[in-house]
Design a protein around this motif. Structure first.
Motif, PDB file in Angstrom:
ATOM      1  N   TRP A   1       0.800  -1.216   0.000  1.00 18.10           N
ATOM      2  CA  TRP A   1       0.000   0.000   0.000  1.00 18.10           C
ATOM      3  C   TRP A   1       0.838   1.273   0.000  1.00 18.10           C
ATOM      4  CZ3 TRP A   1      -3.177  -3.186   3.821  1.00 18.10           C
ATOM      5  CH2 TRP A   1      -4.243  -3.819   3.157  1.00 18.10           C
TER       6      TRP A   1
ATOM      7  N   HIS B   1       3.286   2.392   2.045  1.00 12.88           N
ATOM      8  CA  HIS B   1       3.628   3.030   3.313  1.00 12.88           C
ATOM      9  C   HIS B   1       5.106   2.839   3.632  1.00 12.88           C
ATOM     10  CE1 HIS B   1      -0.444   3.961   5.040  1.00 12.88           C
ATOM     11  NE2 HIS B   1      -0.787   3.123   4.081  1.00 12.88           N
TER      12      HIS B   1
ATOM     13  N   GLY C   1      -1.924   4.280  10.174  1.00 18.07           N
ATOM     14  CA  GLY C   1      -3.178   4.781   9.635  1.00 18.07           C
ATOM     15  C   GLY C   1      -3.960   3.779   8.815  1.00 18.07           C
ATOM     16  N   LEU C   2      -3.605   2.503   8.933  1.00 19.27           N
ATOM     17  CA  LEU C   2      -4.382   1.470   8.260  1.00 19.27           C
ATOM     18  C   LEU C   2      -5.625   1.149   9.089  1.00 19.27           C
ATOM     19  CD1 LEU C   2      -1.588  -1.122   7.323  1.00 19.27           C
ATOM     20  CD2 LEU C   2      -2.467   0.754   5.934  1.00 19.27           C
ATOM     21  N   THR C   3      -6.581   0.496   8.476  1.00 23.28           N
ATOM     22  CA  THR C   3      -7.650  -0.141   9.223  1.00 23.28           C
ATOM     23  C   THR C   3      -7.174  -1.532   9.596  1.00 23.28           C
ATOM     24  OG1 THR C   3      -9.467   1.064   8.159  1.00 23.28           O
ATOM     25  CG2 THR C   3      -9.992  -1.071   9.103  1.00 23.28           C
TER      26      THR C   3
ATOM     27  N   SER D   1      -6.733   2.028   4.672  1.00 27.12           N
ATOM     28  CA  SER D   1      -6.904   3.314   5.347  1.00 27.12           C
ATOM     29  C   SER D   1      -7.793   3.131   6.554  1.00 27.12           C
ATOM     30  CB  SER D   1      -7.514   4.358   4.409  1.00 27.12           C
ATOM     31  OG  SER D   1      -8.887   4.078   4.208  1.00 27.12           O
ATOM     32  N   ARG D   2      -7.818   4.141   7.415  1.00 22.63           N
ATOM     33  CA  ARG D   2      -8.600   4.059   8.626  1.00 22.63           C
ATOM     34  C   ARG D   2     -10.006   4.595   8.403  1.00 22.63           C
ATOM     35  NH1 ARG D   2      -4.954   5.864  13.236  1.00 22.63           N
ATOM     36  NH2 ARG D   2      -5.196   7.844  12.175  1.00 22.63           N
TER      37      ARG D   2
END
Length: 209
Positions: free
Chosen positions: A63, A65, A107-109, A201-202
């Motif tokens: 992703w 990051h 900041g990931l879900t 994402s969150r």
């Protein structure tokens, strides 16, 4: 198939077979310093226990990051309660504080799932998630019968009615490291029915139906 990069829980994937067999110690890995460990002993300690961190590194790389070194991740996760160290080692990765750490740090879900049937894994991966799934490490040899389920984490990339595709951080050869593919029935023999769902994402999390 999504192009999720592969990361082993040892810095030299081509040496994993020798490390697992005992022909080499993890501390003999010439790339150990890339892990962020302060010493070969620290690397030896964490590399055997960092399957979850290797899975996280794969997701972070996929992703786009920041991808911290393996041992740095393990130490950070420990500070958040994801690992509890004791005299002889650590307790297995604890999902809820790990998920909290991942959300806060990257900041990931991240969703801790003590009950995660393969039908849910299929729905999650179809919706774009990646899944850390608890399996017996013998999934490297899917034609064997494991003594129990769980204890090791792999990163599931795709799950269909017929098969499961995953990256194995402790894979000892090319065909069981990246994009290992086994029938859903065989995977089920190794799978403990729990894990962590990661999304990019969150944003508000919607459970696939």
């Amino acid at each position: 198939m999504r192009a999720v990069p592969y990361r082993a829980q040892w810095e030299s994937p081509d040496l994993v077979a020798d490390i697992l067999s005992g022909a080499l110690r993890a501390s003999d890995d010439p790339l150990w310093a890339r892990s962020g460990a302060d010493s070969v002993d620290e690397y030896e300690f964490w590399s055997w226990r960092a399957c979850g961190m290797a899975c996280l590194k794969m997701a972070l790389a996929y992703w786009g990051h920041e991808e911290p070194p393996l041992v740095q991740l393990a130490e950070e996760a420990s500070a958040h309660g994801a690992y509890l160290r004791h005299e002889t080692g650590v307790n297995g990765m604890i999902y809820a504080p790990f998920a909290s750490y991942v959300e806060q740090r990257f900041g990931l879900t991240a969703l801790s799932c003590p009950e995660l049937p393969l039908s849910r894994v299929a729905a999650e991966t179809a919706a774009g998630a990646l899944v850390l799934a608890s399996v017996h490490h013998g999934v490297r040899r899917p034609d064997t019968t494991p003594p129990h389920r769980g204890g090791h984490l792999v990163l599931v990339i795709e799950c269909t009615d017929a098969e499961v595709v995953f990256h194995t951080p402790s894979g000892d050869r090319a065909d069981n490291q990246a994009f290992a593919t086994v029938s859903r029935e065989r995977f089920e023999r190794f799978y403990a029915g729990r894990g962590v769902v990661l999304r990019p994402s969150r944003a508000s999390f919607e459970m696939p139906t």
